[in-house]
Design a protein around this motif. Structure first.
Motif, mmCIF file in Angstrom:
data_model
loop_
_atom_site.group_PDB
_atom_site.id
_atom_site.type_symbol
_atom_site.label_atom_id
_atom_site.label_comp_id
_atom_site.label_asym_id
_atom_site.label_seq_id
_atom_site.Cartn_x
_atom_site.Cartn_y
_atom_site.Cartn_z
ATOM 1 N N THR A 1 0.797 -1.186 -0.001
ATOM 2 C CA THR A 1 0.085 0.123 -0.139
ATOM 3 C C THR A 1 1.009 1.165 -0.011
ATOM 4 O O THR A 1 2.234 1.168 0.107
ATOM 5 N N ARG A 2 0.362 2.422 -0.243
ATOM 6 C CA ARG A 2 0.983 3.767 -0.034
ATOM 7 C C ARG A 2 1.142 4.325 1.304
ATOM 8 O O ARG A 2 1.555 5.386 1.221
ATOM 9 N N TRP A 3 0.707 3.634 2.482
ATOM 10 C CA TRP A 3 0.403 4.125 3.522
ATOM 11 C C TRP A 3 1.396 3.336 4.672
ATOM 12 O O TRP A 3 1.420 2.207 4.574
ATOM 13 N N PRO A 4 1.733 4.123 5.832
ATOM 14 C CA PRO A 4 2.414 3.154 6.893
ATOM 15 C C PRO A 4 1.176 2.396 7.707
ATOM 16 O O PRO A 4 -0.121 2.972 7.822
ATOM 17 N N HIS A 5 1.593 1.340 8.385
ATOM 18 C CA HIS A 5 0.498 0.561 9.047
ATOM 19 C C HIS A 5 1.112 0.394 10.489
ATOM 20 O O HIS A 5 2.108 -0.102 10.438
ATOM 21 N N ALA A 6 0.352 0.260 11.535
ATOM 22 C CA ALA A 6 0.913 -0.331 12.881
ATOM 23 C C ALA A 6 0.274 -1.502 13.325
ATOM 24 O O ALA A 6 -0.920 -1.592 13.636
ATOM 25 N N MET A 7 0.921 -2.812 12.848
ATOM 26 C CA MET A 7 0.298 -3.794 13.104
ATOM 27 C C MET A 7 0.341 -4.396 14.468
ATOM 28 O O MET A 7 1.532 -4.317 15.283
ATOM 29 N N HIS A 8 -0.759 -4.991 15.060
ATOM 30 C CA HIS A 8 -0.748 -5.504 16.310
ATOM 31 C C HIS A 8 -1.503 -6.661 16.378
ATOM 32 O O HIS A 8 -2.309 -7.022 15.969
ATOM 33 N N LEU A 9 -0.716 -7.604 17.403
ATOM 34 C CA LEU A 9 -1.157 -9.064 17.395
ATOM 35 C C LEU A 9 -1.597 -8.935 18.943
ATOM 36 O O LEU A 9 -0.957 -8.442 19.986
ATOM 37 N N HIS A 10 -2.972 -9.525 19.311
ATOM 38 C CA HIS A 10 -3.364 -9.549 20.498
ATOM 39 C C HIS A 10 -2.943 -10.907 21.310
ATOM 40 O O HIS A 10 -2.635 -11.800 20.617
#
Length: 471
Positions: A398-407
């Motif tokens: 994608t063209r955007w940053p993402h903050a990946m979170h695992l529960h």
């Protein structure tokens, strides 16, 4: 990482600067059965000053952000959620290892709590650290309004410091009269771009507060970014803080990068430092993640001196060397392709079991996808037996940053952009820039269904969510 122009502070907010007010600890007496009640309700909070309460916020016990819960490791947390919001809600205990039924994800681990009803959360606190709790029902709205708070779990033997300070750095979208802007909640532009961004930044609900310290003091700073989408890169002027924990897990002590302490949505960091500035100094804590760096708070050094020689105790937390053993040779593996958003390449995805084109996805605000699925939770990304190592190879197309979170778990990055990452810290969330790849590894612990999603909350609601099953 994509540079996003920050929306300016409201002119009225610039004049308000108060002393640091650490969010209060929950003091309401427990019920006879040992539960403390958290009352979720509409509130007004003085974000712009004591004479300008902000309407339209939601929070807990009359506060937004909500109260700080403080316990010691090994204790049992017992919280009764009393929902007085105009819609259902639920509480996710972010970063904690806990029974799956307590994870607070409506539709996956529990039903949302209707207005006027209660739900009891009870679990043992296995780890010391800085954590937080927040709504996981319409989180893109409820967290933006203030439905969250901090949970601090103290070590059995806390490190020697003179001040243990909490800094919750959040942004709020307010109009010129200081009212919360409701009209743009759920706006497609925010969902398809970088998420909802505010125009007022607060620390513990105050605009640019002063943090009063003395020369020679040792500080522990607990930092949290609870925002929907704001990315922080915090700098500390002439001070030299040491990072001692990330996302509630002790890490090998290391200095803050010259580029700043990077915190995406949901991420935390614990810092320790000895104040070596001269009496009378006023040092900015500034955010330089965007194209217009701005102070979020100031460290104000008092005229008196506590000590001239630093404490002998190390700038570190106990337990940073202890870690689960990853067995990468026999790991259960999965791939995760992130697609969608503005200027992206996704032209179709599966939603509610049907393959839909881009225009149809836009009409229902499902503009992101994992592995071609726009947020459906019918099938897990992977199944992994308890005690086994699992890895997920993630590609951000994608063209955007993402903050990946695992529960429910902490993971390590074992590879980024095709290169091994030795001795990476354990985290429950990680930022990914446009075009980046990373492979994360973790040991499956508690059985159940555990969400994996982008914690930029509009992205998650727009389709960036999946889950894994621990059997």
């Amino acid at each position: 990482m994509t540079t996003i122009s920050r929306r300016g502070f409201l002119a009225a907010s610039a004049a308000f600067s108060a002393g640091l007010v650490t969010a209060p600890t929950l003091t309401r007496a427990a019920a006879a059965d040992g539960f403390r009640t958290l009352r979720a309700e509409p509130v007004s909070a003085p974000l712009l000053g004591p004479d300008r309460p902000t309407a339209g916020l939601w929070g807990f016990d009359g506060r937004a952000p909500g109260p700080v819960l403080r316990h010691r490791v090994g204790e049992t947390l017992r919280v009764r959620l009393d929902n007085r919001l105009p819609m259902p809600t639920a509480l996710h205990w972010h970063g904690l290892r806990l029974p799956n039924a307590m994870d607070g994800v409506p539709g996956l681990t529990q039903e949302a709590v209707p207005k006027g009803e209660t739900f009891d959360y009870a679990f043992d606190l296995k780890d010391a650290g800085t954590f937080w709790y927040h709504s996981h029902q319409r989180a893109w709205e409820q967290v933006a309004r203030g439905v969250y708070g901090v949970l601090i779990v103290d070590e059995a033997e806390p490190p020697q410091v003179d001040q243990d300070l909490l800094l919750v750095v959040d942004d709020w979208l307010l109009d010129r009269d200081g009212r919360f802007v409701e009209e743009t909640l759920g706006a497609l532009h925010d969902w398809g771009h970088g998420g909802r961004m505010g125009n007022v930044v607060t620390v513990n609900g105050r605009v640019r507060p002063d943090i009063s310290v003395r020369r020679g003091e040792r500080l522990r700073l607990r930092l949290l970014n609870p925002s929907n989408a704001l990315i922080l890169a915090l700098t500390f002027g002439s001070l030299r803080p040491t990072v001692v924990a990330l996302d509630g897990r002790p890490c090998r002590p290391h200095p803050v990068s010259e580029n700043g302490l990077l915190l995406g949505s949901g991420q935390r960091a614990d810092l320790m430092m000895d104040v070596d500035a001269e009496p009378g100094a006023r040092i900015a804590i500034a955010d330089q993640a965007y194209d217009d760096p701005a102070p979020v708070a100031h460290i104000a050094v008092a005229d008196d001196v506590l000590r001239e020689t630093p404490l002998d105790a190390p700038l570190a937390l106990p337990g940073f060397e202890a870690a689960p053993v990853l067995d990468l040779e026999t790991a259960v593996t999965a791939d995760l392709l992130m697609q969608g958003g503005a200027m992206g390449t996704m032209d179709e995805a599966v939603y509610n079991g049907q393959r839909m084109g881009w225009r149809d996805l836009v009409r229902v605000n499902r503009v992101w996808a994992f592995n071609g699925v726009a947020g459906d939770l019918d099938t897990p990304l992977l199944e992994v037996p308890r005690g086994r190592t699992a890895t997920v190879a993630i590609r951000n197309d994608t063209r955007w940053p993402h903050a990946m979170h695992l529960h429910g778990h902490h993971f390590r990055i074992v590879e980024r952009n095709g290169r091994p990452v030795p001795d990476a810290p354990w985290r429950d969330g990680e930022m990914m820039g446009s075009g980046e790849t990373m492979r994360i590894a973790f040991v499956a612990e508690e059985p159940g269904k555990w969400l994996l999603h982008c914690h930029m909350l509009e992205h998650s609601a727009g389709g960036m969510m999946t889950w894994l099953r621990v059997t």
